[in-house]
Design a protein around this motif. Sequence first.
Motif, PDB file in Angstrom:
ATOM      1  N   PHE A   1       0.846  -1.186   0.000  1.00 22.63           N
ATOM      2  CA  PHE A   1       0.000   0.000   0.000  1.00 22.63           C
ATOM      3  C   PHE A   1       0.886   1.242   0.000  1.00 22.63           C
ATOM      4  N   LEU A   2       0.479   2.241  -0.775  1.00 25.47           N
ATOM      5  CA  LEU A   2       1.204   3.506  -0.832  1.00 25.47           C
ATOM      6  C   LEU A   2       0.188   4.636  -0.875  1.00 25.47           C
ATOM      7  N   ASP A   3       0.118   5.408   0.200  1.00 21.14           N
ATOM      8  CA  ASP A   3      -0.784   6.558   0.193  1.00 21.14           C
ATOM      9  C   ASP A   3      -0.261   7.613  -0.774  1.00 21.14           C
ATOM     10  N   SER A   4      -1.171   8.325  -1.416  1.00 21.23           N
ATOM     11  CA  SER A   4      -0.797   9.145  -2.566  1.00 21.23           C
ATOM     12  C   SER A   4      -0.141  10.477  -2.204  1.00 21.23           C
ATOM     13  N   ASP A   5      -0.001  10.786  -0.910  1.00 18.42           N
ATOM     14  CA  ASP A   5       0.823  11.930  -0.523  1.00 18.42           C
ATOM     15  C   ASP A   5       2.192  11.484  -0.033  1.00 18.42           C
ATOM     16  N   ASP A   6       2.475  10.187  -0.126  1.00 15.24           N
ATOM     17  CA  ASP A   6       3.773   9.621   0.246  1.00 15.24           C
ATOM     18  C   ASP A   6       4.501   9.147  -1.007  1.00 15.24           C
ATOM     19  N   TRP A   7       5.712   8.618  -0.847  1.00 16.22           N
ATOM     20  CA  TRP A   7       6.461   8.127  -1.994  1.00 16.22           C
ATOM     21  C   TRP A   7       7.473   7.080  -1.529  1.00 16.22           C
ATOM     22  N   LEU A   8       8.034   6.355  -2.488  1.00 18.73           N
ATOM     23  CA  LEU A   8       9.002   5.299  -2.189  1.00 18.73           C
ATOM     24  C   LEU A   8      10.402   5.710  -2.617  1.00 18.73           C
ATOM     25  N   SER A   9      11.399   5.196  -1.899  1.00 16.83           N
ATOM     26  CA  SER A   9      12.810   5.333  -2.261  1.00 16.83           C
ATOM     27  C   SER A   9      13.403   3.940  -2.431  1.00 16.83           C
TER      28      SER A   9
ATOM     29  N   ALA B   1      12.843  -7.359  19.642  1.00 18.79           N
ATOM     30  CA  ALA B   1      13.098  -6.577  18.426  1.00 18.79           C
ATOM     31  C   ALA B   1      12.009  -5.560  18.139  1.00 18.79           C
ATOM     32  N   ARG B   2      11.318  -5.104  19.180  1.00 15.63           N
ATOM     33  CA  ARG B   2      10.242  -4.143  18.969  1.00 15.63           C
ATOM     34  C   ARG B   2      10.773  -2.863  18.348  1.00 15.63           C
ATOM     35  N   PRO B   3      10.000  -2.237  17.450  1.00 19.25           N
ATOM     36  CA  PRO B   3      10.440  -0.989  16.818  1.00 19.25           C
ATOM     37  C   PRO B   3      10.676   0.105  17.844  1.00 19.25           C
ATOM     38  N   LEU B   4      11.436   1.102  17.439  1.00 17.79           N
ATOM     39  CA  LEU B   4      11.786   2.193  18.340  1.00 17.79           C
ATOM     40  C   LEU B   4      10.630   3.162  18.550  1.00 17.79           C
ATOM     41  N   TYR B   5       9.664   3.184  17.654  1.00 16.72           N
ATOM     42  CA  TYR B   5       8.586   4.157  17.768  1.00 16.72           C
ATOM     43  C   TYR B   5       7.373   3.501  18.400  1.00 16.72           C
ATOM     44  N   ARG B   6       6.916   4.108  19.499  1.00 15.85           N
ATOM     45  CA  ARG B   6       5.865   3.537  20.341  1.00 15.85           C
ATOM     46  C   ARG B   6       4.521   3.541  19.615  1.00 15.85           C
ATOM     47  N   GLY B   7       3.735   2.497  19.891  1.00 12.84           N
ATOM     48  CA  GLY B   7       2.369   2.482  19.402  1.00 12.84           C
ATOM     49  C   GLY B   7       2.182   1.917  18.016  1.00 12.84           C
ATOM     50  N   THR B   8       3.238   1.373  17.442  1.00  8.84           N
ATOM     51  CA  THR B   8       3.101   0.759  16.126  1.00  8.84           C
ATOM     52  C   THR B   8       3.906  -0.541  16.127  1.00  8.84           C
ATOM     53  N   ASN B   9       4.022  -1.180  14.991  1.00  8.48           N
ATOM     54  CA  ASN B   9       4.826  -2.394  14.934  1.00  8.48           C
ATOM     55  C   ASN B   9       5.253  -2.640  13.487  1.00  8.48           C
ATOM     56  N   PHE B  10       5.974  -3.725  13.280  1.00  7.70           N
ATOM     57  CA  PHE B  10       6.558  -3.994  11.969  1.00  7.70           C
ATOM     58  C   PHE B  10       5.518  -4.164  10.873  1.00  7.70           C
ATOM     59  N   THR B  11       4.336  -4.667  11.229  1.00 11.82           N
ATOM     60  CA  THR B  11       3.358  -5.007  10.202  1.00 11.82           C
ATOM     61  C   THR B  11       2.491  -3.823   9.787  1.00 11.82           C
ATOM     62  N   ASN B  12       2.685  -2.656  10.381  1.00 13.07           N
ATOM     63  CA  ASN B  12       2.054  -1.434   9.898  1.00 13.07           C
ATOM     64  C   ASN B  12       2.432  -1.231   8.435  1.00 13.07           C
ATOM     65  N   PHE B  13       1.508  -0.717   7.632  1.00 13.15           N
ATOM     66  CA  PHE B  13       1.722  -0.719   6.180  1.00 13.15           C
ATOM     67  C   PHE B  13       2.904   0.131   5.727  1.00 13.15           C
TER      68      PHE B  13
ATOM     69  N   ASP C   1      -6.487   1.494   8.580  1.00 13.83           N
ATOM     70  CA  ASP C   1      -5.271   0.687   8.483  1.00 13.83           C
ATOM     71  C   ASP C   1      -4.856   0.073   9.809  1.00 13.83           C
ATOM     72  N   GLU C   2      -5.523   0.436  10.913  1.00 17.80           N
ATOM     73  CA  GLU C   2      -5.134  -0.085  12.231  1.00 17.80           C
ATOM     74  C   GLU C   2      -5.153  -1.611  12.272  1.00 17.80           C
ATOM     75  N   ILE C   3      -6.039  -2.238  11.508  1.00 16.08           N
ATOM     76  CA  ILE C   3      -6.146  -3.695  11.523  1.00 16.08           C
ATOM     77  C   ILE C   3      -4.830  -4.360  11.141  1.00 16.08           C
ATOM     78  N   LEU C   4      -3.985  -3.661  10.375  1.00 14.77           N
ATOM     79  CA  LEU C   4      -2.706  -4.228   9.950  1.00 14.77           C
ATOM     80  C   LEU C   4      -1.695  -4.296  11.087  1.00 14.77           C
ATOM     81  N   MET C   5      -2.028  -3.731  12.239  1.00 14.61           N
ATOM     82  CA  MET C   5      -1.181  -3.891  13.416  1.00 14.61           C
ATOM     83  C   MET C   5      -1.188  -5.333  13.908  1.00 14.61           C
ATOM     84  N   VAL C   6      -2.318  -6.030  13.704  1.00  9.94           N
ATOM     85  CA  VAL C   6      -2.439  -7.373  14.278  1.00  9.94           C
ATOM     86  C   VAL C   6      -2.658  -8.468  13.244  1.00  9.94           C
ATOM     87  N   MET C   7      -3.445  -8.196  12.192  1.00 10.43           N
ATOM     88  CA  MET C   7      -3.829  -9.253  11.253  1.00 10.43           C
ATOM     89  C   MET C   7      -2.630  -9.989  10.652  1.00 10.43           C
TER      90      MET C   7
END
Length: 339
Positions: free
Chosen positions: A91-99, A154-166, A191-197
Amino acid sequence: MEKVLTVVVPVYKVEKYINKCLESLIVPEEMMGQMEVIVVNDGTPDNSAVMAKEYEKRFPHVFRVIDKENGGHGSAWNRGVQEATGKYLRFLDSDDWLSNFTEFLLRLSTCNSDLVFTDVCIYHEDTGRSEVFTNAKLPPMKECDANTFDWKSARPLYRGTNFTNFHACTYKTSLLKEFHPLFLEKIFYDDEILMVMPLCVAKTFTYFDFALYNYLLGRVGQSVNNDVRIKNLGFLAKSEMSMIDFYSMHPVTSMTKDVELRNILDVRINMLLVELLRLPCKDSERSMNGFMAFVDDRYPKYDGGMLDKVYRFSYPLCWFLYHYLRPLWAYFKLNVLKR
C-alpha cells in the motif's frame, strides 16, 4: 507470468502530491513488467485522477486507474486488494512516496516470505525535518520463522506501532485476499487492523535493511493531526475494536506471537483511553465506559496498568488527574527539576 508486486494507491484530493508519488514507482524498463500499480480514484473532486491517468497512458501495461464512488480510504484499499494480481502487495498513500524502489523490486523477486519489512523515513512537511525509523534489531536478508521469533526483543523504536504497519511492511497478496474485505469503510484509521492481522496469520518474514517508504506528516487535514483525531475518536475506537475482534477470532498458538500481539493491543488501547480523556468529562466518561465494556467482553487479557486502575477506581478522578495534575507535573519537571 505472475507479477512480483502490486502497488495500491488510493487517490483523493492529492493533486499537489500525486506526481511525486507515482514517479517514485518508475523503474528501469526491463523491470516494469514485474509490477502493476493500481490507482484507485475514490471519487476525488480535484485533478488527482486526471493526473494519474497520464501515467496509465504512458505505461498502460503497468498503471491502471480504477474510478469508483467515494467510500473512504479503506474502501479504496479493499478494491485494490480485490483487483491485485501480484505475488506481493504494498500500500502507498498518494501523498507519500518510495525510495530505493528498484533495489526493493530486485530483492522481492527472489523472496517467498509471507511478510517483508523495510525501514521508514518520516518527513515533516511543516518543519522540513526528516527522521528514519529503522528495524535494525531484525536480521537482514534472512527468512525468519514468525512463530518462533522473539518479537519482544526486536520491537520498533517508535511507540504504538509495529513492523506489520503498512508503512514498514509488504504483504503476500494471498494473505490479504483470504480476509477480503479486510478494511473498514467510510471511516478514518482503517489501516489499524494491519497492526495485528498479518502477525496473527504470517508464518515467515524477511527484513530488507534500507528505507523504502517515505511518510509525509504535517499536511493540513491529515487524519493523524491532533484536531482531526479529536473530531474522529469514534472512528479510532471502531478501528481498535476491529483489531481486538480479529485477535479474538484468530487465536495464535505461538507464545512469542501472543505476547507481542497483546503488547500491541494494550498499547493501542491505552493510547485511545488517553485521547478519550481529552473530551469534556461527561462525553469522555460515556465513551470510555462503552469502549471498556467492549474490551472486558472481547479481550479479558487486557493489562492496562495504572491508567486502567485509576479509571476503574474513579473516572472523575482519572479525568481530573489528566486535565489538572498532569500539566502541573509537566511544568514542575520543566521549570524546577531541570534547574
